[in-house]
Design a protein around this motif. Structure first.
Motif, PDB file in Angstrom:
ATOM      1  N   ASN A 190       8.019 -35.456  21.293  1.00  0.00           N
ATOM      2  CA  ASN A 190       9.442 -34.475  20.515  1.00  0.00           C
ATOM      3  C   ASN A 190       8.348 -32.640  20.764  1.00  0.00           C
ATOM      4  OD1 ASN A 190      10.045 -36.905  19.363  1.00  0.00           O
ATOM      5  ND2 ASN A 190       8.718 -36.895  18.176  1.00  0.00           N
ATOM      6  N   GLY A 191       7.498 -32.749  21.350  1.00  0.00           N
ATOM      7  CA  GLY A 191       7.314 -31.628  22.365  1.00  0.00           C
ATOM      8  C   GLY A 191       6.123 -30.720  21.523  1.00  0.00           C
ATOM      9  N   ASN A 192       5.270 -31.572  20.801  1.00  0.00           N
ATOM     10  CA  ASN A 192       4.039 -31.957  19.958  1.00  0.00           C
ATOM     11  C   ASN A 192       2.962 -32.550  20.702  1.00  0.00           C
ATOM     12  OD1 ASN A 192       5.283 -30.855  18.054  1.00  0.00           O
ATOM     13  ND2 ASN A 192       5.678 -33.207  16.864  1.00  0.00           N
ATOM     14  N   ILE A 193       1.568 -31.570  20.850  1.00  0.00           N
ATOM     15  CA  ILE A 193       0.983 -31.460  21.543  1.00  0.00           C
ATOM     16  C   ILE A 193      -0.534 -32.945  20.840  1.00  0.00           C
ATOM     17  CG2 ILE A 193      -1.940 -30.387  22.103  1.00  0.00           C
ATOM     18  CD1 ILE A 193      -0.417 -28.090  21.952  1.00  0.00           C
ATOM     19  N   VAL A 194      -0.473 -33.568  21.909  1.00  0.00           N
ATOM     20  CA  VAL A 194      -1.445 -34.889  21.117  1.00  0.00           C
ATOM     21  C   VAL A 194      -2.411 -35.123  22.118  1.00  0.00           C
ATOM     22  CG1 VAL A 194       0.526 -36.042  20.313  1.00  0.00           C
ATOM     23  CG2 VAL A 194       0.536 -36.222  22.168  1.00  0.00           C
ATOM     24  N   ARG A 195      -3.444 -35.540  21.653  1.00  0.00           N
ATOM     25  CA  ARG A 195      -4.703 -36.284  22.703  1.00  0.00           C
ATOM     26  C   ARG A 195      -4.198 -36.911  23.935  1.00  0.00           C
ATOM     27  NH1 ARG A 195     -10.259 -37.316  19.348  1.00  0.00           N
ATOM     28  NH2 ARG A 195     -10.478 -34.861  18.135  1.00  0.00           N
ATOM     29  N   ASP A 196      -5.028 -35.999  25.098  1.00  0.00           N
ATOM     30  CA  ASP A 196      -4.948 -36.704  26.399  1.00  0.00           C
ATOM     31  C   ASP A 196      -5.525 -38.433  26.620  1.00  0.00           C
ATOM     32  OD1 ASP A 196      -5.359 -38.141  28.817  1.00  0.00           O
ATOM     33  OD2 ASP A 196      -5.029 -35.279  29.954  1.00  0.00           O
ATOM     34  N   PRO A 197      -4.758 -39.602  26.932  1.00  0.00           N
ATOM     35  CA  PRO A 197      -5.317 -40.692  26.852  1.00  0.00           C
ATOM     36  C   PRO A 197      -6.691 -40.890  27.682  1.00  0.00           C
ATOM     37  CG  PRO A 197      -2.621 -40.702  27.582  1.00  0.00           C
ATOM     38  CD  PRO A 197      -2.842 -39.037  26.954  1.00  0.00           C
ATOM     39  N   ASN A 198      -6.550 -40.062  28.342  1.00  0.00           N
ATOM     40  CA  ASN A 198      -7.638 -39.648  29.338  1.00  0.00           C
ATOM     41  C   ASN A 198      -8.999 -39.499  28.928  1.00  0.00           C
ATOM     42  OD1 ASN A 198      -6.690 -40.941  31.859  1.00  0.00           O
ATOM     43  ND2 ASN A 198      -5.511 -40.071  31.327  1.00  0.00           N
ATOM     44  N   PHE A 199      -8.274 -38.638  27.778  1.00  0.00           N
ATOM     45  CA  PHE A 199      -9.838 -37.731  27.289  1.00  0.00           C
ATOM     46  C   PHE A 199      -9.911 -38.408  25.609  1.00  0.00           C
ATOM     47  CE2 PHE A 199      -9.092 -35.911  30.604  1.00  0.00           C
ATOM     48  CZ  PHE A 199     -10.099 -35.754  31.487  1.00  0.00           C
ATOM     49  N   PRO A 200      -9.872 -38.871  25.168  1.00  0.00           N
ATOM     50  CA  PRO A 200      -9.001 -39.757  23.160  1.00  0.00           C
ATOM     51  C   PRO A 200     -10.136 -39.014  23.211  1.00  0.00           C
ATOM     52  CG  PRO A 200     -10.577 -41.754  24.774  1.00  0.00           C
ATOM     53  CD  PRO A 200     -10.015 -40.724  25.547  1.00  0.00           C
ATOM     54  N   ASP A 201     -11.144 -38.670  22.886  1.00  0.00           N
ATOM     55  CA  ASP A 201     -11.887 -38.714  22.081  1.00  0.00           C
ATOM     56  C   ASP A 201     -12.869 -36.690  22.608  1.00  0.00           C
ATOM     57  OD1 ASP A 201     -12.787 -40.780  21.326  1.00  0.00           O
ATOM     58  OD2 ASP A 201     -14.168 -41.515  23.015  1.00  0.00           O
TER      59      ASP A 201
ATOM     60  N   VAL B 124     -18.176 -30.779  27.919  1.00  0.00           N
ATOM     61  CA  VAL B 124     -16.765 -30.468  27.442  1.00  0.00           C
ATOM     62  C   VAL B 124     -16.417 -29.839  26.207  1.00  0.00           C
ATOM     63  CG1 VAL B 124     -14.849 -31.943  28.150  1.00  0.00           C
ATOM     64  CG2 VAL B 124     -16.382 -32.508  29.263  1.00  0.00           C
ATOM     65  N   LEU B 125     -15.642 -29.631  26.085  1.00  0.00           N
ATOM     66  CA  LEU B 125     -15.101 -28.850  25.177  1.00  0.00           C
ATOM     67  C   LEU B 125     -14.321 -28.892  24.510  1.00  0.00           C
ATOM     68  CD1 LEU B 125     -15.888 -24.456  25.680  1.00  0.00           C
ATOM     69  CD2 LEU B 125     -17.451 -26.471  24.736  1.00  0.00           C
TER      70      LEU B 125
ATOM     71  N   GLY C 171      -6.019 -32.392  32.305  1.00  0.00           N
ATOM     72  CA  GLY C 171      -7.583 -31.594  32.421  1.00  0.00           C
ATOM     73  C   GLY C 171      -8.484 -31.339  30.760  1.00  0.00           C
ATOM     74  N   VAL C 172      -9.789 -31.080  31.393  1.00  0.00           N
ATOM     75  CA  VAL C 172     -10.731 -30.467  30.220  1.00  0.00           C
ATOM     76  C   VAL C 172     -10.949 -28.902  30.485  1.00  0.00           C
ATOM     77  CG1 VAL C 172     -11.462 -32.581  29.612  1.00  0.00           C
ATOM     78  CG2 VAL C 172     -12.254 -31.704  31.158  1.00  0.00           C
TER      79      VAL C 172
END
Lengths: 656, 388
Positions: free
Chosen positions: B262-273, B252-253, B158-159
């Protein structure tokens, strides 16, 4: 635009599409006939079939069903006084009164024709509204929605026919009942006494079927003979059409209100239909016949409840915000086809939009036509003794009310409200405001709270939309207050004849120990609610307290009226009448049925209750009873595999 | 009662006579016996004991308990997955979705926990609204995801976006404001909680109003200017946010992000930018986020987004049955035909049913006491909500 519209119409000439539409219409009509199922049931049964179909076929099927559910749900409302859905309870007010006068065919014809027109106007509205929808939806902010709910509750006064105090009391009671459950603003539980079941609030179907349906059965189950007179009024269909045409303005007004209520998220079909009825009453010069079989009371709401469904499609498709469960399921189906609802649907899928519009219009015509052709057959149902119908009706209504949440608790609520509804009816308290209050309680509180916290002070009162609503609200109140004061003077002049008023036929327990008892009960309920709401958090407490305090004042006036009446007449001539006894016995029968169901399951409950009721209460012939029960048995056996229906299981089933 | 009918009734039709007691008893007893027989035998005749351990579900019916109402997002998801999954499972079992709506999903889930048959034919559908009350430890919750086994999960994202009309053009407008931004919510104890924790983590200047009917109405309220900041899940992004963004009505913020293996936060593939909440923290405060607020956010992100929807069976379900369900789901998720069809329903996130699923879900569904205490305290101190 026109090209797409014509292309969509041409595509409907495809036999497979037409067939799907037809299947949808038939399924919708059948589901509408069974009290409690309605649109949700119709879409739920059709949805699995659509997996694997092309989008147009699937849409034709679902829209076909959705468009006609509110056409056929009128049948049981008009003929039996048991509304097929909550919004059909509006048509019931005048439709059922008309049917009881032996004019069932007339009432049904008017209703079906109006449903058809409502559907067509709804489809046209859907087309026209596409460019207008966005500004329309955006111009209705929380303050306007709040005022709209206030207007709805104010209808209580309009619908109270004669005794405004009684109407307003009923409306406030409905509001209070609607607040049982989780508070919309703070998510805390109110009036639930720790029960998770009550935490969701009461089921609308159970409340509507109880307060109208079961109450009606209790007061009529003593009729062991059918209606003998067969006055169908006039010479057939053409006179029906002619009479209906005379009310064309009501049809259009009803349909427009329906579309509007459908477009606004959060208003809903039931409230929209009530608004249509309210405007019909409010704008009529001669209001005396409303509730006693006035055709205007059938035409407007019936046209509205079909166009609501069309209006509801607008936010569903353009914003992805469905107004009800059926349109939510439709939305889900679109997603499985990769069709994304949203403003872009107009540019990306205009052909499907028009397919929906045409399907809706054609289904409305087909549905109304089928119903219209069967009016004479259906009207014969009134010749069957009511007591005989009652047995099956109780069984089906309990099953219908069970489907929404799958909880036996809903059935107990329905039975308790059935008894309460009977008490209201017999003592001359109108039940319509009660249901409106119930339906609008949560939206009223929600939008009041949002308005209050999103706007500074009372700046929202100055919004143009709000001012319009204020004018609509205040002017008629002032006018009727003026008229009421004048009428009051006249009544005072010949006070002694009040008991001979004709309404007393409908409410035999008016001005008796019963109505006095009811007034005391209501005062106690409001008092208890006031005390209980003191324990809630300040935000959750506000509206319930307001309702309880107003309720205490109004019901206090009602109580003093009753006491004054008691003092005047001294000894009440009405005590325990034959009808009262019969109603009590009928409720005891229902209680027994429900108790058996809760313990050992619905199947056993039905097969003990129905034959016993038919033989002992209805005194039907042995042959009739055996066939009746056997058919019902086979029906119930086949039902769960044909429709998405579950039979209530008893406690014992856990041990088998 | 009814003088109209009474008056027209011809006098020659008398009240029908009473039946003899024996006839009544005989008829009622007959039907009663029939009903008892149907209830007792019908059930076991129609539902013979399931054989799900033989690698074959033929003749069985897979029952999905959907604890929410028909037509919602979870319902659509469950019905779609169920229909597709039963076509892949060997033996092609029947599919029976059962909606038991109530208590925002708690009633149905409680019912499942107490009475589901552990034979691999009864499946519970979970979603944020049933997970959050469990996390908060509400007393009405009688189920625990620790006592259930997942065989497939599916995430969402989500955003968070804000109205440009409220003077927001970027992340820096979230803090040190003259007038706090108005956030529109449904209920602080639902899916909104993740967003609230994100705001708390970022130190954003927000004033919240709850009570909206759903996310759709919140989006409309933002368009009317009644509220300033909102979030939408990925599936609603196209219809609710994309248009506003294009017209410069909204910006969009950040995205919630996704948890990796590994439980780390990564970018959402649907919102790569779009930066994630963790990146937003860095942009605003110049350092990497850490501490109890960040731990709570990561826990909630996993529970309510990355592993939001899941299908579960009772813990005692035979290993072979669970394994068959899992591998079938894995096969389904990898099928390109299914992926093409599922695009919109799954909101662009894959079905996860690999071998390591059980372990990862178990980790994600382990909520530390510190996180729970922080969330409960946040609700109490900031939103005046007492979790009972």
């Amino acid at each position: 635009m026109l090209d797409s519209a014509m292309a969509a119409l041409a595509s409907l000439a495809d036999p497979s599409l037409l067939l799907m539409l037809l299947i949808g219409v038939v399924a919708g009509l059948v589901m509408g006939l069974i009290p409690g199922l309605g649109g949700t049931g119709a879409v739920a049964i059709l949805l699995p079939i659509t997996f694997g179909m092309e989008p147009p076929q699937a849409l034709a099927l679902l829209i076909g069903a959705l468009a006609v559910v509110h056409t056929s749900d009128t049948v049981s409302a008009v003929l039996l006084g048991a509304p097929g859905s909550a919004s059909a309870s509006v048509t019931m007010l005048d439709g059922y009164s008309m049917a009881k006068k032996g004019q069932a065919a007339r009432a049904l014809s008017l209703a079906f024709l109006s449903s058809m027109a409502g559907g067509i106007i709804g489809a046209v509205g859907l087309t026209l509204a596409i460019p207008l929808a966005r500004p329309l939806v955006l111009s209705f902010a929380s303050p306007e929605l709040f005022m709209l709910t206030v207007l709805g509750v104010a209808l209580a006064a309009v619908l109270s026919r004669g005794n405004i105090i009684k109407g307003v009391t009923a409306g406030l009671l409905g509001l209070l009942l609607g607040m049982v459950g989780t508070s919309p603003t703070t998510a805390e539980e109110r009036f639930t006494f720790g029960s998770l079941f009550l935490g969701d609030g009461l089921s609308l179907v159970a409340v509507a079927l109880g307060i109208f349906g079961l109450a009606e059965i209790a007061s009529r189950a003593s009729q062991r003979r059918g209606q003998q007179d067969n006055v169908t009024l006039g010479g057939g269909w053409f006179s029906g059409i002619r009479e209906w045409l005379a009310h064309w303005t009501q049809v259009i007004r009803g349909a427009l209100i329906g579309i509007w209520a459908g477009v606004l998220p959060g208003v809903g079909a039931t409230a929209g239909t009530w608004l249509a009825y309210g405007q019909a009453v409010a704008t009529a010069k001669d209001k005396r016949n409303f509730g006693k079989g006035d055709p205007r009371g059938i035409v407007g709401p019936e046209s509205a409840n079909n166009s609501v469904e069309a209006g509801d499609l607008i936010p569903t498709l353009l914003f992805g915000i469905p107004g009800g469960v059926p349109s939510a399921m439709l939305l889900g189906m679109l997603l499985t086809y990769g069709i994304q609802p949203g403003p872009s649907i107009i540019s990306d899928h205009l052909d499907l939009m028009y397919l929906i519009v045409w399907s809706f219009a054609i289904a409305s015509v087909l549905g109304a036509l089928f119903c219209f052709l069967s009016v004479r057959g259906l009207a014969k149902l009134t010749k069957v003794p009511f007591a005989v119908l009652a047995a099956g009706l109780v069984a089906i209504m309990l099953l219908g009310a069970f489907q929404e949440g799958g909880q036996i608790g809903d059935l107990w609520v329905m039975l308790i409200l059935g008894a309460f509804g009977w008490l209201l009816k017999s003592t001359g308290v109108p039940r319509a405001p009660f249901l409106i209050g119930f339906v609008l309680a949560i939206p009223l509180e929600r939008y009041y709270f949002l308005t209050d916290s999103l706007y500074n002070g009372i700046e929202w009162m100055a919004r143009p939309g709000v001012l319009v609503f204020l004018a609509i609200l205040v002017l008629p109140i002032l006018w009727s207050l003026y008229k009421w004061i004048r009428a009051r003077r006249k009544v005072n002049a010949d006070d002694g004849h009040r008991d001979e008023q004709p309404e007393d036929i409908e409410s035999p327990l008016k001005n008796s120990a019963w109505s006095l008892g009811l007034a005391v009960l209501i005062v106690v309920v409001f008092g208890a609610a006031l005390v209980t709401s003191g324990t809630f958090s300040p935000e959750a407490r506000l509206v319930p307290q307001l309702v309880s305090i107003t309720g205490l004042i109004i019901s206090g006036i009602l109580l003093s009226q009753e006491i004054a009446d008691r003092l005047k007449t001294r000894h009440s001539k009405i005590g325990w009448t034959a009808d009262t006894g019969f109603a009590f016995r009928t409720f005891t029968w229902m209680l027994g049925f429900l108790a058996i169901t809760a313990v050992s399951g619905y199947m056993i409950g039905v097969l003990l209750f129905v034959p016993a009721f038919l033989l002992i209460v209805a005194r039907a012939r042995m042959k009739t009873t055996l066939i009746y029960s056997a058919v019902l048995y086979l029906f119930l056996l086949a039902l769960p595999s044909l429709l998405p229906i579950e039979l209530p299981q008893g406690l014992v089933s856990n041990f088998i | 009662m009814q003088p109209e009918t009474a008056a027209t009734e011809p006098a020659e039709t008398p009240e029908p006579p009473k039946h003899s007691r024996r006839a009544v008893i005989a008829a009622v007893a007959g039907f009663g016996a029939l009903a008892v027989a149907t209830t007792v035998f019908g059930g076991s005749l129609l539902n013979p004991p399931a054989t799900t351990e033989d690698g074959d579900y033929s003749g069985e019916t897979l029952q999905f308990l959907i604890p929410l109402a028909e037509g919602g997002g979870t319902d659509t998801w469950a019905r779609f997955i169920g229909t597709e999954l039963t076509g892949v499972i060997p033996g092609h079992p029947g599919f029976a979705p059962v909606n038991e709506a109530g208590g925002e999903g708690i009633t149905g889930s409680n019912h499942f926990a107490s009475s589901a048959r552990p034979d691999g034919t009864e499946v519970l559908v979970s979603t944020a609204s049933t997970v959050v009350p469990w996390v908060l430890g509400r007393s009405v919750v009688n189920y625990s995801f620790e006592d259930l086994q997942p065989f497939v999960v599916n995430g969402t994202g989500g955003v968070i976006y804000a109205r440009t009309g409220a003077g927001v053009s970027g992340l820096e407008d979230l803090t040190d404001r003259e007038r706090p931004l108005k956030f529109g919510g449904i209920s602080a104890t639902g899916l909104d909680i993740t967003t609230l924790v994100a705001f708390d983590l970022l130190g954003a200047d927000i004033e919240s109003t709850f009570g909206f009917e759903g996310r759709g109405p919140v989006n409309l309220a933002l368009q009317r200017g009644e509220i300033d900041i909102d979030y939408q899940t990925t599936s609603a992004y196209e219809s609710a946010v994309a248009g506003l963004e294009k017209d410069d009505q909204a910006v969009v913020l950040m995205s919630f992000g996704q948890l990796d293996e590994n439980g780390n936060i990564v970018r959402d593939p649907n919102f790569p930018d779009v930066p994630t909440v963790a990146e937003a923290y860095e942009i605003l405060h110049g350092s990497k986020p850490a501490g109890e607020k960040f731990e709570a956010y990561k826990t909630l992100l996993g529970l309510t987004y990355t592993y939001q929807k899941g299908l579960w069976v009772p813990e005692e379900t035979p290993e072979k049955a669970v394994e068959l369900l899992r591998t079938s789901s894995e096969k389904l998720g990898a099928d390109p035909g299914f992926q093409a069809k599922a695009g919109k329903v799954l909101g662009g996130y894959p079905l996860v049913a690999d071998e390591g699923l059980d372990e990862r879900v178990e980790e994600a569904y382990t909520v530390s006491p510190a996180v729970r205490t922080y969330i409960v305290d946040l609700l109490k101190s900031k939103y005046d909500i007492e979790v009972e």
